[in-house]
Design a protein around this motif. Structure first.
Motif, PDB file in Angstrom:
ATOM      1  N   VAL A 252       3.108  -0.216   5.736  1.00 23.84           N
ATOM      2  CA  VAL A 252       2.103  -0.899   4.774  1.00 23.84           C
ATOM      3  C   VAL A 252       0.816   0.047   4.829  1.00 23.84           C
ATOM      4  O   VAL A 252       0.372   0.185   3.668  1.00 23.84           O
ATOM      5  N   VAL A 253       0.372   0.751   5.776  1.00 23.63           N
ATOM      6  CA  VAL A 253      -0.573   1.328   6.180  1.00 23.63           C
ATOM      7  C   VAL A 253      -0.511   2.678   5.120  1.00 23.63           C
ATOM      8  O   VAL A 253      -1.595   3.302   4.259  1.00 23.63           O
ATOM      9  N   ALA A 254       0.776   3.338   4.740  1.00 21.45           N
ATOM     10  CA  ALA A 254       0.994   4.356   4.159  1.00 21.45           C
ATOM     11  C   ALA A 254       0.741   3.982   2.778  1.00 21.45           C
ATOM     12  O   ALA A 254       0.077   4.943   1.711  1.00 21.45           O
ATOM     13  N   ILE A 255       1.284   3.054   2.099  1.00 21.18           N
ATOM     14  CA  ILE A 255       1.157   2.587   1.093  1.00 21.18           C
ATOM     15  C   ILE A 255      -0.350   2.290   0.515  1.00 21.18           C
ATOM     16  O   ILE A 255      -0.756   2.537  -0.609  1.00 21.18           O
ATOM     17  N   VAL A 256      -1.213   1.496   1.558  1.00 21.55           N
ATOM     18  CA  VAL A 256      -2.561   1.203   1.007  1.00 21.55           C
ATOM     19  C   VAL A 256      -3.275   2.578   1.125  1.00 21.55           C
ATOM     20  O   VAL A 256      -4.047   2.704  -0.011  1.00 21.55           O
ATOM     21  N   VAL A 257      -3.077   3.488   1.880  1.00 25.44           N
ATOM     22  CA  VAL A 257      -3.804   4.646   1.715  1.00 25.44           C
ATOM     23  C   VAL A 257      -3.128   5.397   0.609  1.00 25.44           C
ATOM     24  O   VAL A 257      -4.194   5.996  -0.190  1.00 25.44           O
ATOM     25  N   ASP A 258      -2.100   5.418  -0.016  1.00 31.15           N
ATOM     26  CA  ASP A 258      -1.657   5.988  -1.169  1.00 31.15           C
ATOM     27  C   ASP A 258      -2.249   5.340  -2.394  1.00 31.15           C
ATOM     28  O   ASP A 258      -2.817   6.017  -3.181  1.00 31.15           O
ATOM     29  N   ASN A 259      -2.790   3.915  -2.414  1.00 29.30           N
ATOM     30  CA  ASN A 259      -3.497   3.434  -3.224  1.00 29.30           C
ATOM     31  C   ASN A 259      -4.968   3.942  -3.216  1.00 29.30           C
ATOM     32  O   ASN A 259      -5.630   4.162  -4.454  1.00 29.30           O
ATOM     33  N   VAL A 260      -5.530   3.679  -1.995  1.00 30.54           N
ATOM     34  CA  VAL A 260      -7.073   3.994  -2.198  1.00 30.54           C
ATOM     35  C   VAL A 260      -7.177   5.561  -2.489  1.00 30.54           C
ATOM     36  O   VAL A 260      -8.142   5.920  -3.051  1.00 30.54           O
ATOM     37  N   VAL A 261      -6.553   6.493  -1.747  1.00 38.03           N
ATOM     38  CA  VAL A 261      -6.878   7.808  -2.032  1.00 38.03           C
ATOM     39  C   VAL A 261      -6.287   8.508  -3.289  1.00 38.03           C
ATOM     40  O   VAL A 261      -6.922   9.417  -3.979  1.00 38.03           O
ATOM     41  N   PHE A 262      -5.130   8.206  -3.377  1.00 41.81           N
ATOM     42  CA  PHE A 262      -4.526   8.774  -4.536  1.00 41.81           C
ATOM     43  C   PHE A 262      -4.518   7.911  -5.968  1.00 41.81           C
ATOM     44  O   PHE A 262      -3.995   8.107  -7.125  1.00 41.81           O
ATOM     45  N   GLY A 263      -5.032   6.852  -5.904  1.00 50.01           N
ATOM     46  CA  GLY A 263      -4.979   5.526  -6.904  1.00 50.01           C
ATOM     47  C   GLY A 263      -3.659   5.045  -7.453  1.00 50.01           C
ATOM     48  O   GLY A 263      -3.717   4.651  -8.606  1.00 50.01           O
ATOM     49  N   HIS A 264      -2.646   5.257  -6.643  1.00 51.03           N
ATOM     50  CA  HIS A 264      -1.091   4.759  -7.110  1.00 51.03           C
ATOM     51  C   HIS A 264      -1.407   3.124  -7.019  1.00 51.03           C
ATOM     52  O   HIS A 264      -1.668   2.538  -5.972  1.00 51.03           O
ATOM     53  N   SER A 265      -1.214   2.405  -8.145  1.00 53.71           N
ATOM     54  CA  SER A 265      -1.350   0.924  -7.943  1.00 53.71           C
ATOM     55  C   SER A 265       0.033   0.326  -7.222  1.00 53.71           C
ATOM     56  O   SER A 265       0.965   0.919  -7.124  1.00 53.71           O
TER      57      SER A 265
END
Length: 286
Positions: A252-265
């Protein structure tokens, strides 16, 4: 701060008055509790104060002190298991997708709980239910990466991820048994063990002038030193079902960081899977 034991205070309600007034019954109950805890009873004394006045009893227990060499050896063994865990997991990444590797790797909480049960921990059916629910959330969260054909190395990749999960669970259960060693000391011993194991495999290429030393130091200090100190402190304090359920929060944290840092929706499926994981983790903590 390191410690050699735990002091537990239990308040019992709605106990039959006749039982509390029966010195023999109280004595048998305390001795049975000591045996169940694996404690060695040196002596016991129980006194009945008379009709309606109750019973006072005490058991003198001896807790064996594990030699420091045995503790250090166990910490080193945990370090070896941790290094093998990462080697197997990264090898799995080369053969199957990261999503599938993560789903297979997240069987480690079940292995951890089963190892805990083998060492005498009791896990209710409700706790198992929350664990399976959290694992279902992981599968939903990463379902978008599980589609597609399987290469010839698919079965090998799954086996490697399962092996990595086993060795991570082994590291966690060893850490849980090392409550007399401070978490930062365990992390230090295991890092040194990893350096010794991997040093013969290291190649020393010429580094460019713009080498990202800041990122490398962050990985070593924050994501290894500080993270493992916090993780091992939690493992030593929490029951294995709760430790296992909280492990599912990693993706879950990995997906959220992916969204915040790399902008993946994030799509609705990922949000639903993440919510299910958090719900199950909260349920296992009730």
């Amino acid at each position: 701060m390191s410690h050699l034991g735990e002091h537990l205070l239990a308040e019992l309600y709605q106990c039959p008055a006749a039982t509390l007034a029966d010195a023999t019954c109280v004595e048998q109950a305390l001795y049975a509790a000591a045996r169940a805890a694996g404690a060695h009873v040196l002596a016991g004394h129980f006194h009945h104060f008379g009709a309606g006045l109750g019973v006072t009893g005490v058991l003198l227990l001896a807790e064996p002190v594990t030699p420091r060499l045995v503790l250090a050896s166990a910490a080193i063994l945990g370090g070896i298991a941790l290094v093998v865990n990462w080697l197997l997991l990264f090898a799995a990444y080369e053969r199957i997708s990261i999503g599938l590797s993560t789903v297979v790797y997240n069987t480690q909480p079940f292995m951890l709980v089963m190892m805990g049960m083998l060492m005498g921990e009791r896990v209710s059916a409700v706790k198992w239910g929350w664990l399976f629910l959290a694992y279902g959330g992981v599968v939903i969260l990463l379902s978008g990466e599980l589609t597609g054909g399987h290469s010839a190395a698919w079965l090998t990749g799954v086996a490697l991820a399962l092996g990595a999960a086993f060795f991570y669970a082994l590291t966690a259960i060893i850490t849980r048994r090392l409550k007399s060693i401070a978490p930062q000391h365990i992390a230090f011993i295991q890092v040194i063990t990893g350096v010794i194991m991997l040093l013969p495999l290291v190649q020393f290429p010429a580094l460019p002038s713009a080498y990202p030393w800041g990122i490398l130091l962050t990985l070593g200090i924050v994501h290894t030193g500080i993270m493992y100190q916090l993780l091992y402190s939690a493992i030593q304090k929490l029951p294995t079902p709760i430790t296992g359920s909280l492990s599912f929060i990693y993706p879950v944290v990995a997906i959220v960081v992916d969204n915040v840092v790399f902008g993946h929706s994030l799509n609705a499926t990922q949000l639903a899977g993440g919510a299910l994981i958090l719900f199950a983790a909260a349920g296992n903590n009730l």
